[in-house]
Scaffold this motif. Structure first.
Motif, mmCIF file in Angstrom:
data_model
loop_
_atom_site.group_PDB
_atom_site.id
_atom_site.type_symbol
_atom_site.label_atom_id
_atom_site.label_comp_id
_atom_site.label_asym_id
_atom_site.label_seq_id
_atom_site.Cartn_x
_atom_site.Cartn_y
_atom_site.Cartn_z
ATOM 1 N N PHE A 42 0.829 -1.211 0.000
ATOM 2 C CA PHE A 42 0.000 0.000 0.000
ATOM 3 C C PHE A 42 0.862 1.259 0.000
ATOM 4 C CE2 PHE A 42 -3.601 -2.447 2.249
ATOM 5 C CZ PHE A 42 -4.352 -2.556 1.101
ATOM 6 N N GLY A 43 2.089 1.174 0.546
ATOM 7 C CA GLY A 43 2.954 2.344 0.656
ATOM 8 C C GLY A 43 3.653 2.731 -0.631
ATOM 9 N N ASN A 44 3.613 1.845 -1.659
ATOM 10 C CA ASN A 44 4.290 2.135 -2.942
ATOM 11 C C ASN A 44 5.700 2.683 -2.720
ATOM 12 O OD1 ASN A 44 2.144 1.384 -4.680
ATOM 13 N ND2 ASN A 44 1.106 3.305 -4.198
ATOM 14 N N ILE A 45 6.480 1.949 -1.971
ATOM 15 C CA ILE A 45 7.801 2.440 -1.561
ATOM 16 C C ILE A 45 8.820 2.308 -2.691
ATOM 17 C CG2 ILE A 45 9.650 2.144 0.133
ATOM 18 C CD1 ILE A 45 7.464 0.815 1.905
ATOM 19 N N THR A 46 9.637 3.356 -2.827
ATOM 20 C CA THR A 46 10.733 3.327 -3.797
ATOM 21 C C THR A 46 12.039 3.628 -3.066
ATOM 22 O OG1 THR A 46 10.801 5.694 -4.320
ATOM 23 C CG2 THR A 46 9.121 4.369 -5.457
ATOM 24 N N LYS A 47 13.130 3.530 -3.788
ATOM 25 C CA LYS A 47 14.455 3.798 -3.211
ATOM 26 C C LYS A 47 14.688 5.289 -2.938
ATOM 27 C CE LYS A 47 16.215 -0.282 -2.689
ATOM 28 N NZ LYS A 47 16.505 -0.772 -1.315
ATOM 29 N N GLU A 48 13.686 6.119 -3.249
ATOM 30 C CA GLU A 48 13.761 7.548 -2.912
ATOM 31 C C GLU A 48 13.155 7.839 -1.544
ATOM 32 O OE1 GLU A 48 15.205 9.691 -5.262
ATOM 33 O OE2 GLU A 48 15.616 7.733 -6.170
ATOM 34 N N ASP A 49 12.426 6.883 -0.970
ATOM 35 C CA ASP A 49 11.607 7.135 0.215
ATOM 36 C C ASP A 49 12.358 6.940 1.524
ATOM 37 O OD1 ASP A 49 9.252 7.739 -1.210
ATOM 38 O OD2 ASP A 49 8.778 5.615 -1.443
ATOM 39 N N ILE A 50 12.073 7.849 2.463
ATOM 40 C CA ILE A 50 12.512 7.689 3.855
ATOM 41 C C ILE A 50 11.250 7.422 4.670
ATOM 42 C CG2 ILE A 50 13.620 8.763 5.849
ATOM 43 C CD1 ILE A 50 15.243 10.473 3.887
ATOM 44 N N VAL A 51 11.184 6.241 5.247
ATOM 45 C CA VAL A 51 9.961 5.776 5.907
ATOM 46 C C VAL A 51 10.103 5.870 7.423
ATOM 47 C CG1 VAL A 51 8.385 3.822 6.226
ATOM 48 C CG2 VAL A 51 9.475 4.199 3.995
ATOM 49 N N LEU A 52 9.100 6.474 8.062
ATOM 50 C CA LEU A 52 9.032 6.523 9.521
ATOM 51 C C LEU A 52 8.169 5.370 10.018
ATOM 52 C CD1 LEU A 52 9.485 8.123 12.231
ATOM 53 C CD2 LEU A 52 7.328 9.296 11.717
ATOM 54 N N GLU A 53 8.688 4.606 10.979
ATOM 55 C CA GLU A 53 7.918 3.533 11.587
ATOM 56 C C GLU A 53 7.898 3.729 13.102
ATOM 57 O OE1 GLU A 53 7.550 -1.348 11.912
ATOM 58 O OE2 GLU A 53 9.422 -0.472 11.195
ATOM 59 N N ILE A 54 6.693 3.752 13.658
ATOM 60 C CA ILE A 54 6.522 3.900 15.105
ATOM 61 C C ILE A 54 6.184 2.529 15.689
ATOM 62 C CG2 ILE A 54 5.249 5.062 16.950
ATOM 63 C CD1 ILE A 54 6.839 6.970 15.118
ATOM 64 N N GLY A 55 6.926 2.123 16.710
ATOM 65 C CA GLY A 55 6.667 0.833 17.344
ATOM 66 C C GLY A 55 7.015 -0.349 16.456
ATOM 67 N N PRO A 56 8.273 -0.443 16.015
ATOM 68 C CA PRO A 56 8.657 -1.512 15.083
ATOM 69 C C PRO A 56 8.684 -2.900 15.709
ATOM 70 C CG PRO A 56 10.594 -0.295 15.785
ATOM 71 C CD PRO A 56 9.402 0.454 16.307
ATOM 72 N N ILE A 115 5.007 7.383 6.185
ATOM 73 C CA ILE A 115 4.861 6.718 7.485
ATOM 74 C C ILE A 115 4.189 5.373 7.240
ATOM 75 C CG2 ILE A 115 4.055 6.948 9.867
ATOM 76 C CD1 ILE A 115 3.346 9.909 9.161
ATOM 77 N N ILE A 116 4.790 4.308 7.723
ATOM 78 C CA ILE A 116 4.159 2.988 7.661
ATOM 79 C C ILE A 116 4.351 2.326 9.021
ATOM 80 C CG2 ILE A 116 4.097 0.725 6.534
ATOM 81 C CD1 ILE A 116 4.992 2.040 3.981
ATOM 82 N N ASP A 137 4.150 12.613 2.489
ATOM 83 C CA ASP A 137 3.466 12.287 1.228
ATOM 84 C C ASP A 137 2.279 11.354 1.444
ATOM 85 O OD1 ASP A 137 5.377 13.786 -0.092
ATOM 86 O OD2 ASP A 137 6.687 12.060 -0.447
ATOM 87 N N THR A 138 2.496 10.334 2.267
ATOM 88 C CA THR A 138 1.430 9.365 2.517
ATOM 89 C C THR A 138 1.738 8.625 3.818
ATOM 90 O OG1 THR A 138 0.141 7.586 1.495
ATOM 91 C CG2 THR A 138 2.494 7.421 1.279
ATOM 92 N N ALA A 139 0.678 8.139 4.462
ATOM 93 C CA ALA A 139 0.847 7.333 5.674
ATOM 94 C C ALA A 139 -0.042 6.102 5.570
ATOM 95 C CB ALA A 139 0.475 8.139 6.915
ATOM 96 N N ILE A 140 0.529 4.935 5.828
ATOM 97 C CA ILE A 140 -0.218 3.673 5.892
ATOM 98 C C ILE A 140 -0.130 3.210 7.338
ATOM 99 C CG2 ILE A 140 -0.465 1.328 4.987
ATOM 100 C CD1 ILE A 140 -0.787 3.509 2.836
ATOM 101 N N LEU A 141 -1.267 3.188 8.023
ATOM 102 C CA LEU A 141 -1.265 2.986 9.464
ATOM 103 C C LEU A 141 -2.322 1.969 9.878
ATOM 104 C CD1 LEU A 141 -1.149 6.794 10.319
ATOM 105 C CD2 LEU A 141 0.774 5.207 10.507
ATOM 106 N N MET A 142 -1.983 1.158 10.865
ATOM 107 C CA MET A 142 -2.948 0.186 11.373
ATOM 108 C C MET A 142 -3.436 0.626 12.750
ATOM 109 S SD MET A 142 -3.081 -3.889 11.171
ATOM 110 C CE MET A 142 -1.359 -4.175 11.499
ATOM 111 N N TYR A 143 -4.774 0.648 12.876
ATOM 112 C CA TYR A 143 -5.435 1.051 14.114
ATOM 113 C C TYR A 143 -6.478 0.003 14.498
ATOM 114 C CZ TYR A 143 -3.924 5.895 12.993
ATOM 115 O OH TYR A 143 -3.216 7.025 12.697
ATOM 116 N N GLN A 144 -6.966 0.103 15.730
ATOM 117 C CA GLN A 144 -8.155 -0.658 16.075
ATOM 118 C C GLN A 144 -9.293 -0.212 15.159
ATOM 119 O OE1 GLN A 144 -9.007 -0.151 20.253
ATOM 120 N NE2 GLN A 144 -7.554 -1.733 20.866
ATOM 121 N N LYS A 145 -10.136 -1.167 14.787
ATOM 122 C CA LYS A 145 -11.182 -0.904 13.791
ATOM 123 C C LYS A 145 -12.093 0.263 14.205
ATOM 124 C CE LYS A 145 -14.523 -3.448 10.998
ATOM 125 N NZ LYS A 145 -15.192 -4.766 10.789
ATOM 126 N N GLU A 146 -12.481 0.269 15.464
ATOM 127 C CA GLU A 146 -13.372 1.324 15.955
ATOM 128 C C GLU A 146 -12.716 2.697 15.851
ATOM 129 O OE1 GLU A 146 -14.928 2.621 20.320
ATOM 130 O OE2 GLU A 146 -15.260 0.515 19.826
#
Length: 298
Positions: A42-56, A115-116, A137-146
């Protein structure tokens, strides 16, 4: 089989280091390889991207992200888990991950553009508000459904909240896929949802279109943020009463002075909005109120 292999990898690492995961700290690790790969895709990551990950955590997303991105910035608060991930990255010769052992809510983020994260659920709200302070540019994040549903809450519904009002002017919110509780260890009590945040320039309607505002500048948004916080502490009350009860968020006046200022307002438009329940006031009208009321109350 794929699911088992990621589950086995995860369990092997946890067993090796004798780690007992704490659900109360949001330590629910994804063990479904298909969902892991889908989130990264979903993040469509390329070698140009710097990705932030919280809680790896132990690197379920991190290692795959690193293989696709220019760099990954991974912020892990738990010092034991941090050391395990550091060792894993060294063992797998992954050199493009900047690991930070700190509380993501208290640290300034280094430069990034995506952000992923499978977010620790107990910080979902404050970390999302913090993301809004940064350009990305974009964030792909997982949350509780509610929680994810509240991010898209419509005016007048039970899901309409400070969260949805804050996101309204900043991001498009797209629900991408649900993730079953079975996809994690330990198994949480609720299902999860992966969402996409895409920053946007808002379009203004109604009253605001007459104010010659083409976009919210930083000062406008700070003001809007203060009034939104005050109003949604009492979202089932009328706006006037909500503001009086949370006046410390928007003004230094005492209660009597604050009420007198509100009562001195002659504008029909403002008084009509102040008589409306917070739950039914659109983000545009909250912005309108904040810009009109701030000079009166301060």
């Amino acid at each position: 089989m794929d699911k088992q292999s990621l589950a086995k990898t995860t369990k092997d690492i946890l067993n090796k280091y004798n780690i007992k995961l704490n659900k109360n700290l949001g330590q629910n690790y994804l063990i479904d390889r298909n969902k892991r790969d889908q989130i990264i895709d979903f993040g469509n990551i390329t070698k140009e991207d710097i990705v932030l990950e919280i809680g790896p955590g132990i690197g379920t997303l991190t290692c795959e992200l690193a293989s696709k991105a220019k760099k990954v910035i991974a912020i892990e608060q738990d010092p034991t888990i941090f050391d395990i991930l550091k060792e894993r990255l060294e063992n797998e010769n992954i050199t493009n991950v900047e690991l930070i052992n700190d509380d993501a809510l208290n640290v300034d983020f280094p430069e990034f553009n995506k952000i992923i994260s499978n977010l620790p659920y107990q910080i979902s709200s404050p970390i999302t508000f913090k993301f809004l302070e940064y350009d990305f540019d974009t964030a792909i994040l997982m949350y509780q459904k509610e929680f994810a549903n509240r991010m898209k809450g419509k005016v007048g519904t039970k899901d309409y909240s400070r969260l949805s009002a804050m996101l309204y002017f900043k991001c498009e919110v797209e629900l991408l896929t649900n993730v079953s509780a079975e996809s994690f260890i330990p198994k949480p009590k609720v299902d999860s949802t992966v969402i996409k945040l895409s920053p946007k320039i808002p379009e203004f309607k109604g009253e605001l279109s007459n104010l010659a505002i083409s976009e919210i500048n930083e000062d406008d948004f700070r003001l809007y943020s203060k009034f939104t916080k005050a109003l949604f502490q009492h979202k089932n009350k009328k706006a006037r009463n909500a503001l009086i009860d949370s006046r410390h968020e928007v003004s230094s006046l005492d209660k009597k002075e604050f009420k007198n200022k509100l009562n001195s307002i002659t504008s029909t438009k403002i008084n009509d909005l102040l008589s409306e329940r917070v739950l039914k006031i659109s983000p545009e009208n909250i912005l309108f109120l904040s810009k009109q009321l701030d000079p009166i109350l301060n």
